[in-house]
Scaffold this motif. Structure first.
Motif, short mmCIF file in Angstrom:
data_model
loop_
_atom_site.label_atom_id
_atom_site.label_comp_id
_atom_site.label_asym_id
_atom_site.label_seq_id
_atom_site.Cartn_x
_atom_site.Cartn_y
_atom_site.Cartn_z
N THR A 44 -7.51 -0.85 -1.89
CA THR A 44 -6.60 -1.52 -0.97
C THR A 44 -7.19 -1.42 0.43
OG1 THR A 44 -5.33 0.49 -0.40
CG2 THR A 44 -4.63 -0.74 -2.35
N GLY A 45 -6.64 -2.20 1.37
CA GLY A 45 -7.04 -2.03 2.76
C GLY A 45 -7.67 -3.26 3.39
N VAL A 46 -8.47 -3.03 4.43
CA VAL A 46 -9.15 -4.09 5.19
C VAL A 46 -10.62 -3.72 5.37
CG1 VAL A 46 -7.08 -4.76 6.47
CG2 VAL A 46 -8.54 -2.98 7.42
N TYR A 47 -11.43 -4.69 5.70
CA TYR A 47 -11.20 -6.13 5.54
C TYR A 47 -11.76 -6.54 4.20
CZ TYR A 47 -10.27 -6.04 10.55
OH TYR A 47 -9.76 -5.75 11.80
N GLY A 48 -11.09 -7.50 3.53
CA GLY A 48 -11.42 -7.81 2.16
C GLY A 48 -12.88 -8.15 1.91
N HIS A 49 -13.41 -9.12 2.66
CA HIS A 49 -14.75 -9.64 2.35
C HIS A 49 -15.86 -8.74 2.86
CE1 HIS A 49 -14.51 -11.02 6.51
NE2 HIS A 49 -15.79 -11.32 6.48
N VAL B 145 -6.67 -4.75 -5.41
CA VAL B 145 -5.26 -5.14 -5.34
C VAL B 145 -5.15 -6.41 -4.50
CG1 VAL B 145 -2.92 -4.40 -4.83
CG2 VAL B 145 -4.63 -2.71 -5.52
N THR B 146 -4.81 -7.52 -5.13
CA THR B 146 -4.88 -8.82 -4.47
C THR B 146 -3.94 -8.93 -3.27
OG1 THR B 146 -3.24 -9.73 -6.02
CG2 THR B 146 -5.58 -9.96 -6.59
N ASP B 147 -2.77 -8.31 -3.36
CA ASP B 147 -1.82 -8.33 -2.24
C ASP B 147 -1.72 -6.95 -1.59
OD1 ASP B 147 -0.57 -7.09 -4.37
OD2 ASP B 147 1.20 -8.39 -4.39
N GLY B 148 -2.79 -6.18 -1.76
CA GLY B 148 -2.89 -4.88 -1.09
C GLY B 148 -4.12 -4.81 -0.20
N ILE B 149 -4.77 -5.98 0.00
CA ILE B 149 -5.87 -6.09 0.95
C ILE B 149 -5.54 -7.21 1.93
CG2 ILE B 149 -7.60 -5.28 -0.70
CD1 ILE B 149 -8.58 -8.25 -0.87
N ALA B 150 -6.19 -7.18 3.08
CA ALA B 150 -6.05 -8.25 4.07
C ALA B 150 -7.43 -8.60 4.59
CB ALA B 150 -5.12 -7.83 5.20
N LEU C 20 1.39 4.61 6.77
CA LEU C 20 0.47 4.97 5.69
C LEU C 20 -0.24 6.29 5.94
CD1 LEU C 20 -1.22 1.50 5.05
CD2 LEU C 20 0.89 2.39 4.07
N ALA C 21 0.16 7.03 6.94
CA ALA C 21 -0.54 8.25 7.33
C ALA C 21 -0.75 9.18 6.13
CB ALA C 21 0.23 8.97 8.41
N ILE D 215 0.84 -1.21 0.00
CA ILE D 215 0.00 0.00 0.00
C ILE D 215 0.87 1.25 0.00
CG2 ILE D 215 -1.74 1.31 1.26
CD1 ILE D 215 -2.90 -1.30 2.27
N ARG D 216 1.97 1.22 0.75
CA ARG D 216 2.89 2.37 0.75
C ARG D 216 3.42 2.62 -0.66
NH1 ARG D 216 3.05 6.51 3.36
NH2 ARG D 216 3.00 7.30 1.24
N ARG D 217 3.79 1.57 -1.36
CA ARG D 217 4.30 1.71 -2.73
C ARG D 217 3.23 2.30 -3.65
NH1 ARG D 217 5.81 -4.12 -4.34
NH2 ARG D 217 6.61 -3.17 -6.26
N LEU D 218 2.00 1.87 -3.47
CA LEU D 218 0.91 2.38 -4.31
C LEU D 218 0.61 3.85 -4.02
CD1 LEU D 218 -1.36 -0.77 -4.12
CD2 LEU D 218 -0.26 0.12 -6.18
N ILE D 219 0.66 4.24 -2.76
CA ILE D 219 0.46 5.65 -2.42
C ILE D 219 1.55 6.50 -3.06
CG2 ILE D 219 0.45 7.33 -0.53
CD1 ILE D 219 -0.74 5.09 1.24
N ASP D 220 2.79 6.05 -2.94
CA ASP D 220 3.91 6.81 -3.51
C ASP D 220 3.79 6.91 -5.03
OD1 ASP D 220 4.94 7.15 -0.97
OD2 ASP D 220 6.38 5.50 -1.15
#
Length: 216
Positions: free
Chosen positions: A146-151, A171-176, A109-110, A58-63
């Motif tokens: 991105t983010g939580v919770y996925g479902h 984003v498959t590896d940007g959610i939990a 991620l602020a 998520i940090r990479r995506l924000i940047d």
């Protein structure tokens, strides 16, 4: 009623054959960082999967969004919600966030000064918020999620985006999520019913290159 502890689990893979063949366009998309608040993230071991991957992604995506002029939106629930605002959520999750510290976006991620923070009241980032209007004002009809919770919030926000003619990119590896099964089912459902599911690397590639299709 606190969020139960979430056991580490391996990140699932993206679907092999997504239903939609959309591509991200940096001139049309926005990034949503959904509910990455201390209250929700404390349920995880951040040194283990999935969060040890999700947080840096998520940090990479924000940047990358900042570098390419893509608007960044955060959803965040407020603390000490009145029952008239919290409604039926209290039947499932109790009183929810209580303090400003719990409500804060996790430190790595602020949000920055130019980012947008949407006060959120239900699972979806679109429900009872101005997110749809803000996207329209910014000329954005694609949303990276991105983010939580996925479902819960991520999937329902993807559905609401789709219902409002905003193409969701999960984003498959940007959610939990709560479990690997929940995570997998979220990716599968969104990919088959309302959007595109992509790993962070693919999203970054598309943000830094011209779109390959006029669709979505």
């Amino acid at each position: 009623m606190a969020i139960p502890r979430i056991a580490p689990y391996p990140l699932p893979a993206a679907p092999i054959s997504p239903a939609a063949r959309w591509s991200l366009d940096p001139q049309r998309c926005a990034l949503l960082v959904h509910d990455m608040q201390s209250y929700f993230i404390e349920a995880y071991d951040t040194s283990a999967s999935p969060m040890d991957t999700v947080l840096p992604n998520i940090r990479r995506l924000i940047d990358a969004a900042d570098d390419t002029g893509v608007p960044v939106f955060y959803s965040a629930q407020p603390p000490r919600q009145q029952q008239s605002r919290r409604g039926l959520l209290s039947e499932f999750w109790g009183e929810g966030i209580r303090t400003e510290e719990e409500a804060a976006i996790v430190g790595d991620l602020a949000p920055r000064e130019h980012h947008h923070v949407v006060t959120k009241w239900r699972y979806s980032a679109f429900a009872r918020t101005d997110l749809r209007h803000a996207l329209a004002f910014a000329g954005r009809d694609q949303l990276i999620i991105t983010g939580v919770y996925g479902h819960m919030g991520c999937q329902v926000s993807a559905v609401d985006a789709f219902m409002n003619d905003v193409a969701p990119f999960l984003v498959t590896d940007g959610i939990a999520d709560f479990t690997a099964a929940d995570h997998h089912n979220t990716i599968d459902w969104v990919a088959r019913r309302c959007g595109v599911a992509l790993p962070t690397t693919r999203v970054l590639e598309q943000l830094t290159s011209a779109p390959t299709s006029p669709e979505a």
